[in-house]
Motif scaffolding. Sequence first.
Motif, PDB file in Angstrom:
ATOM      1  N   ARG A 133       0.832  -1.202   0.000  1.00 56.58           N
ATOM      2  CA  ARG A 133       0.000   0.000   0.000  1.00 56.58           C
ATOM      3  C   ARG A 133       0.865   1.249   0.000  1.00 56.58           C
ATOM      4  O   ARG A 133       1.832   1.351   0.762  1.00 56.58           O
ATOM      5  CB  ARG A 133      -0.929   0.006   1.213  1.00 56.58           C
ATOM      6  CG  ARG A 133      -2.080   0.975   1.051  1.00 56.58           C
ATOM      7  CD  ARG A 133      -3.229   0.671   1.959  1.00 56.58           C
ATOM      8  NE  ARG A 133      -4.454   1.273   1.460  1.00 56.58           N
ATOM      9  CZ  ARG A 133      -5.603   1.254   2.104  1.00 56.58           C
ATOM     10  NH1 ARG A 133      -5.709   0.642   3.274  1.00 56.58           N
ATOM     11  NH2 ARG A 133      -6.682   1.816   1.579  1.00 56.58           N
ATOM     12  N   ALA A 138      -5.615   4.968  -7.282  1.00 58.65           N
ATOM     13  CA  ALA A 138      -5.767   3.589  -7.731  1.00 58.65           C
ATOM     14  C   ALA A 138      -6.035   3.569  -9.232  1.00 58.65           C
ATOM     15  O   ALA A 138      -7.184   3.532  -9.680  1.00 58.65           O
ATOM     16  CB  ALA A 138      -6.908   2.915  -6.972  1.00 58.65           C
ATOM     17  N   PRO A 210      -3.744   3.362  -2.836  1.00 59.96           N
ATOM     18  CA  PRO A 210      -3.925   2.056  -3.489  1.00 59.96           C
ATOM     19  C   PRO A 210      -2.913   1.017  -3.016  1.00 59.96           C
ATOM     20  O   PRO A 210      -1.848   1.340  -2.499  1.00 59.96           O
ATOM     21  CB  PRO A 210      -3.684   2.388  -4.955  1.00 59.96           C
ATOM     22  CG  PRO A 210      -2.687   3.509  -4.917  1.00 59.96           C
ATOM     23  CD  PRO A 210      -3.112   4.345  -3.732  1.00 59.96           C
ATOM     24  N   THR A 220      -2.262  -1.367  -9.793  1.00 58.31           N
ATOM     25  CA  THR A 220      -2.877  -1.305  -8.465  1.00 58.31           C
ATOM     26  C   THR A 220      -4.097  -2.218  -8.420  1.00 58.31           C
ATOM     27  O   THR A 220      -4.704  -2.522  -9.455  1.00 58.31           O
ATOM     28  CB  THR A 220      -3.326   0.123  -8.109  1.00 58.31           C
ATOM     29  OG1 THR A 220      -4.424   0.504  -8.944  1.00 58.31           O
ATOM     30  CG2 THR A 220      -2.185   1.128  -8.253  1.00 58.31           C
ATOM     31  N   GLY A 222      -7.030  -1.408  -7.144  1.00 57.71           N
ATOM     32  CA  GLY A 222      -8.196  -0.633  -7.538  1.00 57.71           C
ATOM     33  C   GLY A 222      -8.284  -0.456  -9.041  1.00 57.71           C
ATOM     34  O   GLY A 222      -9.376  -0.534  -9.628  1.00 57.71           O
TER      35      GLY A 222
END
Length: 366
Positions: A133, A138, A210, A220, A222
């Motif tokens: 992270r 994202a 993200p 990512t 997302g």
Amino acid sequence: MSSARPVEEPLAETLSAAPFVRVAAASDGDSLAAAGLLARACAERAIPFQLRLDDEAAAATEDAVTVSVGPTAVDGDASLDHPASPTAFTVARRLGADHDPVLALAGTIAAGETVRAAEDALEAAQEAGLIDREPGLALPTDEIPADLAASTLLHGPASGDEAAAAAVVTELESEEEFSRRLASLVTIDAVAAEDATERAARGIERALRPYRTPDAPFATLGGYADVLNAAARSSPAAGIALALGEHDGADETALAAWREYGRAVHEGLRTAETRRHHGVWVLETDADPAVLPAVARLGRDFRSPEPVALALTEGAAAAAGESGVGDAVSTAADAVGGTGLGTDATGRARFDTDTEQFTETFRETV
């Protein structure tokens, strides 16, 4: 998770003994990811299978085990409910197959859940060092202007406008901590936009901080989830190839479909004719029906003054809210001779009546 155990164990046993497996998935990113996980497990165990995205009603057959995935009208021998990706991941593990926790996590995010809803996949991805992270947005690639304009995780001034997105990037490209500053500026723009609602401050969170995925098809989690949703609805062949882990350009094809889809979603949201009713914000558009679920979701999250957003075009509708939406859409569709399905927070329908009649029926139902 103990609540899912009764589903996972019998399904793994059923699949391992099946002569042929039909996986019928709904046209959304979570269902697509889950179907891909099941299909990959079957392939590794040398179990013949067929995977298709199918919202239409169909029955199981005697010569195959049919698994329906997500909110689909297919009547399967077994089913995986929303969110389907966490359960599919555990089924794949029980089959002893080489499972993909990143795909499972992307599917979970595509379902509108957080990664905590897929604890087994999250733990596996963290232990293998597959996710990390970081600050930022994202997005699926590092081509920020194109991706920011296309992203359907947020809606702001630069959404659907690559030139405006490029101007945002140019403004910050000499700044230190570029990713953090970009995320902050995009957040401010989205939340402070003229038509933004208070709900936008919550909606934007899906696009922030993200999980980076250096070994996955996209940058990512997302961004991966966003591409899965778009491909499932607008380019199913590319989506299936992506979910199956095919590497002959499937990611590039899906990415191109996502960018086109994103532009259409934001255009549909911006140009829709809107009406406010008690409890329901209606958006009428001439956009492709495939984009309506994202138009309704972004409308609810960033623009709707009411708790439910209903996006319509001729013969089709999609709704997004907090709870009971899928049942309300199905009930309204049945009442006008159409078909509808969905989850607790979302729903989509097809019908032959005019949009005004469907709207009134939905308002009475929701």
